[in-house]
Design a protein around this motif. Structure first.
Motif, short mmCIF file in Angstrom:
data_model
loop_
_atom_site.label_atom_id
_atom_site.label_comp_id
_atom_site.label_asym_id
_atom_site.label_seq_id
_atom_site.Cartn_x
_atom_site.Cartn_y
_atom_site.Cartn_z
N SER A 254 6.78 9.81 -4.23
CA SER A 254 5.48 9.77 -3.96
C SER A 254 4.72 10.85 -4.08
N ARG B 86 2.74 11.47 8.34
CA ARG B 86 2.46 11.04 7.02
C ARG B 86 1.70 9.60 7.54
N ASP C 249 -8.25 14.60 10.87
CA ASP C 249 -7.04 13.77 11.27
C ASP C 249 -6.39 14.68 12.06
N HIS D 44 -3.58 17.88 5.62
CA HIS D 44 -4.00 17.19 6.72
C HIS D 44 -5.78 17.26 6.59
N ALA E 220 0.21 4.36 0.51
CA ALA E 220 0.10 5.25 1.37
C ALA E 220 0.68 5.02 2.78
N ARG F 280 -1.66 10.51 8.53
CA ARG F 280 -2.57 11.26 7.68
C ARG F 280 -3.22 10.46 6.58
N ASP F 281 -2.34 9.28 6.14
CA ASP F 281 -2.94 8.60 4.95
C ASP F 281 -3.63 7.32 5.41
N ARG G 62 0.80 -1.36 -0.02
CA ARG G 62 0.17 0.03 -0.12
C ARG G 62 1.03 1.23 0.13
N ARG H 291 -5.82 2.54 11.72
CA ARG H 291 -4.56 3.50 12.28
C ARG H 291 -3.63 2.71 13.52
N GLY I 28 -0.23 14.71 -1.70
CA GLY I 28 -1.40 14.37 -0.89
C GLY I 28 -1.82 15.84 -0.19
#
Length: 268
Positions: free
Chosen positions: A240, A178, A250, A246, A71, A181-182, A69, A188, A243
């Motif tokens: 990468s 990061r 989050d 925030h 992210a 956030r992702d 993944r 999480r 994005g």
């Protein structure tokens, strides 16, 4: 959260300064071993209490998820690289310094300088990450660790060890931000736990392997190769997608500071 972070930072920075007094307090190296044993016993008791209080019964995240993944992959690669480079260099630095005639007091001061870089600036790093974004801070951290490793290869000194610790700090605060956030909120905690497990297993392997490399090739080669390790992670960060800064709801990077300053993650 702030109190726990302050206590962790104080222990990490002040601990090395006890090296010379502990040696003087008992024959041989019995003093430092006794201090370490007491500290580990207290940490084990605290970890057991936290584990019992926070058990969720949720299945762990497979390691392949961290790799497949995007992210997760970028943040995880930065966290793993920073920890492996730091562990390899800092496991070998004290015996290298001792072998070249440094006193235990000097070695303790050098290690304290390194841990100041690792922990003391975490709140400022969190604010910087909120302002300029995770990518810039992760790249700055990787570049700083690479430059510090190259400097250390030419000659170990407290300023270079401080810079290595500061680079680690930048990588860990921004990398944790990061990751937070992702990764969706519902995943999480499990993802962060899986990343932590990979980080510390590979760091332990680096700590063991660096001693073999130190014996076979010397500290200069070890530090140089450690610095080279930042390049793949830096390339991954550069490639990468940036994005959004925030997403709504989050946590910001300043809340990820607990991951660094306190040695634990904030609650999602």
């Amino acid at each position: 959260m702030g109190g726990g972070g302050d206590d962790g930072s104080a222990g990490a920075i002040g601990g090395p300064l006890l090296l010379a007094p502990a040696v003087a307090a008992a024959p041989g190296y019995l003093g430092p071993l006794m201090v370490a044993a007491v500290a580990c016993a207290l940490a084990a008791l605290a970890a057991r209490a936290v584990s019992a209080a926070s058990a969720t019964g949720v299945p762990p995240v497979p390691v392949r998820t961290l790799v497949t993944r995007p992210a997760i992959r970028t943040a995880a690669s930065v966290l793993v690289t920073a920890q492996v480079v730091m562990a390899a260099v800092m496991t070998a630095a004290p015996p290298h310094l001792h072998h070249h005639g440094s006193s235990l007091t000097a070695i303790g001061l050098a290690l304290s300088a390194h841990t100041v870089g690792m922990f003391a600036f975490a709140p400022l790093t969190g604010r910087l990450t909120d302002r300029v974004g995770e990518r810039a801070v992760m790249l700055a951290g990787l570049a700083g660790m690479g430059a510090a490793a190259a400097t250390i290869a030419a000659g170990v000194g407290a300023p270079a060890l401080f810079a290595l610790g500061l680079g680690w700090n930048l990588c860990f605060v921004a990398g944790s931000s990061r990751l937070a956030r992702d990764v969706p909120t519902g995943e999480r905690m499990q993802v962060e736990g899986a990343v932590d497990a990979v980080v510390w297993v590979l760091a332990a392997a680096a700590g063991l392997g660096c001693t073999l490399l130190l014996t076979a090739a010397g500290f200069g080669v070890l530090a140089t190769l450690s610095g080279v390790l930042v390049l793949p992670a830096a390339a991954l960060v550069i490639s990468s997608a940036t994005g959004p800064a925030h997403p709504a709801g989050d946590r910001d990077a300043s809340e990820s500071v607990a991951h660094v300053a306190g040695g634990r993650k904030p609650v999602p």
